[in-house]
Design an enzyme around this catalytic site. Sequence first.
Site, PDB file in Angstrom:
ATOM      1  NE  ARG A 149     -15.371  -2.537  -2.768  1.00 14.71           N
ATOM      2  CZ  ARG A 149     -16.526  -2.167  -2.631  1.00 14.71           C
ATOM      3  NH1 ARG A 149     -17.550  -2.729  -2.556  1.00 14.71           N
ATOM      4  NH2 ARG A 149     -16.597  -0.680  -2.377  1.00 14.71           N
ATOM      5  NE  ARG A 156     -28.594  -1.566  -6.552  1.00 18.24           N
ATOM      6  CZ  ARG A 156     -27.551  -1.768  -6.381  1.00 18.24           C
ATOM      7  NH1 ARG A 156     -26.745  -0.897  -6.193  1.00 18.24           N
ATOM      8  NH2 ARG A 156     -27.184  -3.003  -6.720  1.00 18.24           N
ATOM      9  CB  SER A 193     -23.826  -5.215  -8.525  1.00 20.42           C
ATOM     10  OG  SER A 193     -24.487  -4.059  -8.014  1.00 20.42           O
ATOM     11  CE1 TYR A 209     -25.535   9.520  -7.234  1.00 20.03           C
ATOM     12  CE2 TYR A 209     -26.187   7.296  -7.271  1.00 20.03           C
ATOM     13  CZ  TYR A 209     -25.026   8.121  -7.173  1.00 20.03           C
ATOM     14  OH  TYR A 209     -23.879   7.845  -7.031  1.00 20.03           O
ATOM     15  CD  GLN A 269     -28.543   1.417 -11.330  1.00 24.39           C
ATOM     16  OE1 GLN A 269     -27.719   2.354 -11.428  1.00 24.39           O
ATOM     17  NE2 GLN A 269     -28.675   0.519 -10.550  1.00 24.39           N
TER      18      GLN A 269
END
Length: 771
Positions: free
Chosen positions: A721, A627, A417, A579, A497
């Site tokens: 993670r 996304r 990710s 964002y 991205q």
Amino acid sequence: MAVIGGGPGGLYTAALLKRLDPARDVTVFERNAPDDTFGFGVVLSDETLGGIEHADPAVFAALQNEFVRWDDIDVLYRGRVLTSGGHGFAALGRRRLLAVLHARCRDLGVRLRFRTQAPPAATLAETYDLVVAADGVHSATREAHADAFRPTVTTHRCRYIWLAADFALDAFRFEIAETPHGVFQLHAYPYAAPSPEHPDGASTVIVETREEVWRAAGLDAMDERASAEACAKLFAATLEGRALRGNNSQWIAFRTVVNEHWSHGRTVLLGDAAHTAHFSIGSGTKLAVEDALALAACVEEQPDLPSALAAYEAERRPVVASTQRAARASLEWFEDLATYTGQPPRQFAFNLLTRSRRVTHDNLRLRDADFVASVEREVCGTGDATGDDTGGTGGTPPMFTPFPLRELTLRNRIVVSAMDMYSADGEGTPGDFHLVHLGARALGGAGLTMTEMVCVSAQGRITPGCTGLWTDAQEAAWRRVTRFAHEASPGAAIGVQLGHSGRKGSTRLMWDGIDQPLPEGNWPLVAPSPLPYREGVNQIPHELTRAELDAIREDFAAAAERAVRCGFDLLELHCAHGYLLSSFLSPLTNHRTDAYGGDLTGRLRFPLEVFDAVRAIWPAERPMTVRISATDWAEGGTSAEDALAIAAAFAEHGADALDVSTGQVVPDERPDFGRSYQTPYADRIRNTLGVPVIAVGAISSWDDVNSLVLAGRADLCALARPHLYDPHWTLHAAAEQGYEGPGAPWPLPYRAGSRKPPTGRTDAPKPRLTL
């Protein structure tokens, strides 16, 4: 001690409290007669039974003689019966359970006051040391003290009715009935073996459907008898043409009860009064009995009542929260059942069995390897029923099957990710850290490794440590990263991205104060509307003009041109997490009154213009993803319908997949955290629209990935993670599953590490005698 409510939870609490201290004066108030009960059968797990056996062997022994046990789950779907074994259930009639508990209470000296309405809890608390409110989902105690317990009650979208059949099924049975009005589902299980009372045994039958389907079928106008007859016709296959009967049965909507506090003074909530969990995971009586065990133990162990009630809540709340998350996942799966009815039969059955996320691919494989192998053959073209080949089921684990996007074929379903590293040089240029960070993950076996959000302008950075793609130096640095990934790990794909921070920019590095403004050197912020991220903390952004919108769109296009030259395999447009492009989409952050605000069509306009500008530049053979935040986790934010419409709009404009995240749009969000908690949003988009999705959000194990992919809830899974903890997470997942194949090739220099090293001696002599 007073117990309000003579259901299983209340009765068992009374028995345990009295058994632990015979000197206690325990009274149960039950407004109904002893043999009045609603519903039919009760399912208890082996874990719950073990707790009963330990706490009160007499009750356990009495129940042992009553149980009906079975191992199989049958899924009847479009005329086919698909069976999965090895599950292990135990059930008995609710009336028999109550009779056993009545007898035990009487033996112990508990006073049972039937046909007696309990005085209010506040009145009882004046003369009793402890008041246990086990008065059910409609708890009068909870409502009378709502200011103290602070309940939240959510009513859901399906109607259901409890009925019974006078014969014993030989398995837990799910049946799906597709009608002109919509989809109905049956949940049924045996609860009584043949006996004088039930010559052919008996089974509980629950029929459920969406509210609008229930009304369209005319069931809202039927009484109990007519409803039972209509349901018997719908599910004649399971019932073998037999009738159904009710017991004051009504069509009701399930209500999820959550309380902020479980105790108030001397009064404590227990069972459905404190919490509910949908019947599709068979948990109501189980939770109530386990509450009773914990409450009695805490009263016995703690020095005073406040300590006991605090310990009880501390012990039970995490367990209940976990169960409620699983129950909600199951409930929502059945609410959205119509979106899955196009799946192949075995995949549909696997999807149903793993719906709560508690039963997983690996867990189900341990129970019934042949069944899982048959699903893998149907869905992935892999698997072998012998169970003695690669991957445990004789084929490629679902996570290691390839996935095509335009002319790019990802070798497996794992995505590293996008994770902001805040480690650029201050001018937005990635350095050695990014080469090592992204290079290590590309070597680690993932099908696709994503960069962090790469900003399209200096003004579009989140922090001074964020990377960009607006200069030649940045382009050269990114080309170095992609070249390494492609050369060192052939077959690995790397994606970029692109995004713009919008009102969430000009902040400190994450570890210096996440979302906190810079102490100095701030740059001006822009947004669709002049709304700061945090009022009084972050600066007020400038509302973008038409000319400024055009300029930002061109910044995205220019960054895309550079990304082409960098050699990225895939480009993702960041329209999530509050964002800039995300803040156009959410009604909480876009208050514009021009063509770029208002309804969803207006809010979508600028993000789609940016997408179109980038797609026009990005090579046709290379895929683009988007996304999105599918919910803002805040009242008045992006709705489920909005999320579907947003996904559909991007797909219509040429998005090859939707990367479905949630939240981070407004600071006062209230996310519902938990394992794989965001995946239902991806699932809904995929199975409603037929659009490929990337699922994200606390997916932490390869078992989760296999489950999501094989069930058809996601096409790709993005993990963050776990890849920070272990850059070679994907390769290690292959090794742990015994998989060696093209979906997870080890880089040649690392091949010697493809087997987990031994951790210590395991061949020491075993003891020969036990003294």
